[in-house]
Design a protein around this motif. Structure first.
Motif, PDB file in Angstrom:
ATOM      1  N   GLN A 107      10.608  -1.336 -10.886  1.00 45.82           N
ATOM      2  CA  GLN A 107      11.101  -1.106  -9.532  1.00 45.82           C
ATOM      3  C   GLN A 107       9.978  -1.176  -8.505  1.00 45.82           C
ATOM      4  O   GLN A 107      10.152  -1.715  -7.401  1.00 45.82           O
ATOM      5  CB  GLN A 107      11.806   0.251  -9.458  1.00 45.82           C
ATOM      6  N   GLN A 108       8.821  -0.653  -8.860  1.00 39.33           N
ATOM      7  CA  GLN A 108       7.677  -0.714  -7.950  1.00 39.33           C
ATOM      8  C   GLN A 108       7.295  -2.165  -7.653  1.00 39.33           C
ATOM      9  O   GLN A 108       7.056  -2.529  -6.495  1.00 39.33           O
ATOM     10  CB  GLN A 108       6.486   0.032  -8.555  1.00 39.33           C
ATOM     11  N   PHE A 109       7.266  -2.987  -8.690  1.00 37.13           N
ATOM     12  CA  PHE A 109       6.897  -4.389  -8.474  1.00 37.13           C
ATOM     13  C   PHE A 109       7.981  -5.147  -7.710  1.00 37.13           C
ATOM     14  O   PHE A 109       7.682  -6.112  -6.998  1.00 37.13           O
ATOM     15  CB  PHE A 109       6.581  -5.072  -9.802  1.00 37.13           C
ATOM     16  N   TRP A 110       9.232  -4.729  -7.830  1.00 34.80           N
ATOM     17  CA  TRP A 110      10.282  -5.349  -7.012  1.00 34.80           C
ATOM     18  C   TRP A 110      10.039  -5.060  -5.534  1.00 34.80           C
ATOM     19  O   TRP A 110      10.177  -5.950  -4.676  1.00 34.80           O
ATOM     20  CB  TRP A 110      11.661  -4.829  -7.416  1.00 34.80           C
ATOM     21  N   LEU A 111       9.686  -3.833  -5.228  1.00 33.37           N
ATOM     22  CA  LEU A 111       9.432  -3.470  -3.835  1.00 33.37           C
ATOM     23  C   LEU A 111       8.226  -4.216  -3.263  1.00 33.37           C
ATOM     24  O   LEU A 111       8.171  -4.500  -2.064  1.00 33.37           O
ATOM     25  CB  LEU A 111       9.206  -1.955  -3.719  1.00 33.37           C
ATOM     26  N   ILE A 112       7.275  -4.541  -4.110  1.00 32.41           N
ATOM     27  CA  ILE A 112       6.107  -5.312  -3.677  1.00 32.41           C
ATOM     28  C   ILE A 112       6.458  -6.784  -3.508  1.00 32.41           C
ATOM     29  O   ILE A 112       5.959  -7.458  -2.593  1.00 32.41           O
ATOM     30  CB  ILE A 112       4.961  -5.154  -4.707  1.00 32.41           C
ATOM     31  N   ALA A 113       7.347  -7.293  -4.372  1.00 30.64           N
ATOM     32  CA  ALA A 113       7.609  -8.731  -4.422  1.00 30.64           C
ATOM     33  C   ALA A 113       8.610  -9.219  -3.373  1.00 30.64           C
ATOM     34  O   ALA A 113       8.460 -10.319  -2.834  1.00 30.64           O
ATOM     35  CB  ALA A 113       8.119  -9.116  -5.822  1.00 30.64           C
ATOM     36  N   VAL A 114       9.638  -8.416  -3.066  1.00 29.68           N
ATOM     37  CA  VAL A 114      10.711  -8.948  -2.215  1.00 29.68           C
ATOM     38  C   VAL A 114      10.273  -9.272  -0.775  1.00 29.68           C
ATOM     39  O   VAL A 114      10.816 -10.217  -0.183  1.00 29.68           O
ATOM     40  CB  VAL A 114      11.953  -8.036  -2.201  1.00 29.68           C
ATOM     41  N   PRO A 115       9.311  -8.557  -0.176  1.00 31.23           N
ATOM     42  CA  PRO A 115       8.885  -8.997   1.157  1.00 31.23           C
ATOM     43  C   PRO A 115       8.330 -10.424   1.151  1.00 31.23           C
ATOM     44  O   PRO A 115       8.569 -11.194   2.093  1.00 31.23           O
ATOM     45  CB  PRO A 115       7.796  -7.980   1.538  1.00 31.23           C
ATOM     46  N   ALA A 116       7.608 -10.774   0.096  1.00 29.62           N
ATOM     47  CA  ALA A 116       7.069 -12.133  -0.002  1.00 29.62           C
ATOM     48  C   ALA A 116       8.180 -13.153  -0.163  1.00 29.62           C
ATOM     49  O   ALA A 116       8.131 -14.245   0.426  1.00 29.62           O
ATOM     50  CB  ALA A 116       6.087 -12.232  -1.172  1.00 29.62           C
ATOM     51  N   ILE A 159       0.818  -1.212   0.000  1.00 26.39           N
ATOM     52  CA  ILE A 159       0.000   0.000   0.000  1.00 26.39           C
ATOM     53  C   ILE A 159       0.854   1.266   0.000  1.00 26.39           C
ATOM     54  O   ILE A 159       0.391   2.346  -0.366  1.00 26.39           O
ATOM     55  CB  ILE A 159      -0.985  -0.014   1.205  1.00 26.39           C
ATOM     56  N   VAL A 160       2.123   1.137   0.380  1.00 28.95           N
ATOM     57  CA  VAL A 160       3.035   2.286   0.362  1.00 28.95           C
ATOM     58  C   VAL A 160       3.521   2.570  -1.056  1.00 28.95           C
ATOM     59  O   VAL A 160       3.617   3.740  -1.476  1.00 28.95           O
ATOM     60  CB  VAL A 160       4.234   2.043   1.308  1.00 28.95           C
ATOM     61  N   VAL A 161       3.833   1.533  -1.811  1.00 25.87           N
ATOM     62  CA  VAL A 161       4.402   1.712  -3.148  1.00 25.87           C
ATOM     63  C   VAL A 161       3.553   2.605  -4.045  1.00 25.87           C
ATOM     64  O   VAL A 161       4.088   3.507  -4.711  1.00 25.87           O
ATOM     65  CB  VAL A 161       4.666   0.337  -3.808  1.00 25.87           C
ATOM     66  N   PRO A 162       2.219   2.423  -4.116  1.00 24.03           N
ATOM     67  CA  PRO A 162       1.434   3.320  -4.981  1.00 24.03           C
ATOM     68  C   PRO A 162       1.486   4.789  -4.560  1.00 24.03           C
ATOM     69  O   PRO A 162       1.145   5.666  -5.363  1.00 24.03           O
ATOM     70  CB  PRO A 162       0.000   2.772  -4.836  1.00 24.03           C
ATOM     71  N   GLN A 163       1.913   5.075  -3.324  1.00 29.42           N
ATOM     72  CA  GLN A 163       1.962   6.456  -2.830  1.00 29.42           C
ATOM     73  C   GLN A 163       3.346   7.085  -2.945  1.00 29.42           C
ATOM     74  O   GLN A 163       3.509   8.264  -2.640  1.00 29.42           O
ATOM     75  CB  GLN A 163       1.528   6.482  -1.358  1.00 29.42           C
ATOM     76  N   GLY A 188      18.175   0.898  -4.277  1.00 28.00           N
ATOM     77  CA  GLY A 188      18.810  -0.215  -3.577  1.00 28.00           C
ATOM     78  C   GLY A 188      18.511  -0.199  -2.086  1.00 28.00           C
ATOM     79  O   GLY A 188      18.232  -1.240  -1.484  1.00 28.00           O
ATOM     80  N   VAL A 189      18.549   0.977  -1.477  1.00 23.55           N
ATOM     81  CA  VAL A 189      18.242   1.092  -0.050  1.00 23.55           C
ATOM     82  C   VAL A 189      16.765   0.773   0.192  1.00 23.55           C
ATOM     83  O   VAL A 189      16.420   0.067   1.152  1.00 23.55           O
ATOM     84  CB  VAL A 189      18.596   2.502   0.468  1.00 23.55           C
ATOM     85  N   LEU A 190      15.897   1.291  -0.666  1.00 25.24           N
ATOM     86  CA  LEU A 190      14.473   0.980  -0.538  1.00 25.24           C
ATOM     87  C   LEU A 190      14.230  -0.525  -0.630  1.00 25.24           C
ATOM     88  O   LEU A 190      13.400  -1.082   0.100  1.00 25.24           O
ATOM     89  CB  LEU A 190      13.672   1.693  -1.627  1.00 25.24           C
ATOM     90  N   LEU A 191      14.965  -1.176  -1.524  1.00 29.43           N
ATOM     91  CA  LEU A 191      14.794  -2.614  -1.717  1.00 29.43           C
ATOM     92  C   LEU A 191      15.198  -3.387  -0.463  1.00 29.43           C
ATOM     93  O   LEU A 191      14.507  -4.325  -0.044  1.00 29.43           O
ATOM     94  CB  LEU A 191      15.624  -3.076  -2.918  1.00 29.43           C
ATOM     95  N   VAL A 192      16.295  -2.978   0.167  1.00 32.15           N
ATOM     96  CA  VAL A 192      16.739  -3.637   1.405  1.00 32.15           C
ATOM     97  C   VAL A 192      15.704  -3.440   2.507  1.00 32.15           C
ATOM     98  O   VAL A 192      15.392  -4.374   3.259  1.00 32.15           O
ATOM     99  CB  VAL A 192      18.116  -3.093   1.838  1.00 32.15           C
ATOM    100  N   ILE A 193      15.157  -2.240   2.620  1.00 31.17           N
ATOM    101  CA  ILE A 193      14.154  -1.967   3.648  1.00 31.17           C
ATOM    102  C   ILE A 193      12.892  -2.779   3.383  1.00 31.17           C
ATOM    103  O   ILE A 193      12.266  -3.304   4.313  1.00 31.17           O
ATOM    104  CB  ILE A 193      13.851  -0.465   3.713  1.00 31.17           C
TER     105      ILE A 193
END
Length: 463
Positions: A96-105, A80-84, A154-159
């Motif tokens: 990049q948006q879909f990477w941020l959604i996918a990596v937590p899973a 829900i954060v990525v769309p904002q 890269g930092v966003l992805l790690v977080i």
């Protein structure tokens, strides 16, 4: 254990912070340990269960549900954060948006096996405290990063990867609660635990859009900060009211037996389609709505995860009546129909049809989650006649549940990445949706071939 001892267990557990074992309990420790340990736990003993045991189990269950609820909420926060992020000043590509959604899973799925073994290693209460406090890392880091639009991808992805610790909570929570309940009540307890946790996804997708716009502008850091008081509350409740069980032991043999069984991998494959789709679509749905229908500003993305969570118990109930395989096959076919409807909606740019199709998908994933889990004990008990064989089958089924839960969660990574690849290669979500249709039909056919086909080894067992 006597009736008075069971009652004393409950009274002591509610008032002290040290060992809760009776001095006369079989297997009691010679020296007390720090923390709330119960050295004798026998839920199969009716007297023990009704005179204190059941009350202790319920207390641990509801705190576990709350902690797991928060785990799912943190796991889904980036969905829900990525769309904002664009409104907060970040310039990210669709990929990049879909990477941020996918990596937590991806991280959450990977953590599920070690989280399962953490309970017998450290104690259910102790690990609930630790796993709850670990949620402070992704929430605090998120609150820090979203206030700095110059933060690198890269930092966003790690977080975002840190949020995966919330996905691991499901495995440890389910493992812990399974030790507290007798066999005849495990299904209901684990169903409540799972459904309560799943609701965390819907809750965060409902709450975050409301919280971040309270006042002037968008305060995206609130998406992380809002979770911190609840995380601390969960850790406190676990410290004050939950218990460790000395009898909780890691059964590596059950995992080994399950890993050697072909049915474990058949069910895990199917569970990618049901639970994996629930997690994957839950993560991608807010972004899909915003990217495909930007003119619609109403925040209703939470409805998908909500109906998927609420229908999970229904899948188990239906499976009890007509058989888990039949319900699972039907849910996979409905998922295929939902994906076809989404394709038609994109072609006609129909928001109503797109929303309806995805809600059908979510309902089907929820039903399929419940029915697939119901298949597992039935599969492993098939053809078993002796008490010793039934005991071994129960242990192997428990191992299968752990493996399938981990493997299935990888679907939460595959679906967002599938949408990203489809968008990159074809400029549309349609190829990904058609691919999902094909996969669901293959999964339904696999379930039929192995468990329903006339002449198959399992056909007579009504799996």
């Amino acid at each position: 254990m006597t009736t008075s001892t069971a009652q004393d267990l409950d009274d002591t557990a509610g008032t002290t912070g040290t060992t809760t074992a009776s001095p006369t309990a079989p297997g009691a420790s010679a020296a007390p340990r720090r923390g709330r340990w119960i050295d004798h736990w026998d839920p199969e003993d009716e007297t023990f269960w009704h005179d204190g045991g059941k009350r202790i189990a319920r207390r641990n269950l509801w705190i576990s549900v709350f902690a797991e609820f928060l785990g799912f909420a943190v796991w889904a926060t980036w969905s829900i954060v990525v769309p904002q992020l664009g409104a907060a000043g970040f310039a990210l590509t669709v990929d990049q948006q879909f990477w941020l959604i996918a990596v937590p899973a991806l991280v959450g799925a990977t953590l599920r096996i070690p989280y399962t073994f953490a309970v017998p290693m450290f104690g259910g209460r102790n690990w609930t405290i630790v796993s709850a406090l670990l949620l402070l890392l992704p929430t605090g880091a998120l609150a820090w990063a979203v206030q700095r639009p110059d933060t690198s991808f890269g930092v966003l992805l790690v977080i975002a990867m840190l949020a995966g610790v919330g996905g691991g909570n499901f495995a440890s929570s389910m493992a812990n609660i399974s030790f507290f309940y007798p066999e005849k009540e495990k299904g209901k307890a684990l169903g409540l635990n799972a459904a309560g946790g799943n609701l965390g996804t819907a809750a965060v997708q409902l709450a975050v859009p409301l919280v971040i716009v309270a006042g002037a502008g968008i305060a995206l850091e609130r998406a992380g900060l809002m979770m911190i008081p609840f995380i601390l509350l969960a850790a406190f409740l676990a410290w004050r009211y939950m218990d460790n069980l000395t009898s909780a032991r890691a059964d590596y043999r059950s995992f080994a037996a399950a890993a050697k069984n072909t049915h474990t991998w058949v069910i895990s494959f199917i569970y990618i389609g049901t639970f994996g789709s629930f997690i994957g679509y839950s993560g991608a749905f807010p972004t899909l709505l915003k990217s495909q229908f930007p003119e619609v500003t109403l925040s209703i993305a939470f409805l998908g995860a909500l109906v998927g969570s609420l229908t999970r118990p229904l899948g188990g109930i239906l499976a009890d009546k007509v058989g888990g395989t039949r319900v699972t096959m039907a849910s996979l076919v409905l998922m295929a129909l939902g994906a076809v409807g989404a394709v038609q909606a994109l072609g006609s740019h129909s928001y109503a049809l797109f929303l309806t199709s995805f809600l059908l998908l979510f309902v089907a994933t929820g039903v399929g989650n419940g029915s697939t889990y119901r298949m597992i004990p039935a599969v492993f008990q098939a053809g078993v006649t002796t008490a010793e064989a039934r005991a071994k089958a129960r242990k192997a089924a428990a191992g299968c549940i752990g493996i399938a839960g981990a493997v299935g969660a990888f679907g939460g990574f595959l679906i967002p990445r599938g949408f990203a690849a489809s968008n990159s290669l074809a400029g549309s979500l349609v190829p990904a949706l058609w691919a999902f249709v094909g996969v669901y039909l293959v999964m339904a056919a696999t379930a039929w071939f192995v468990y329903q086909r006339r002449g198959s080894a399992m056909a007579a067992e009504n799996i």
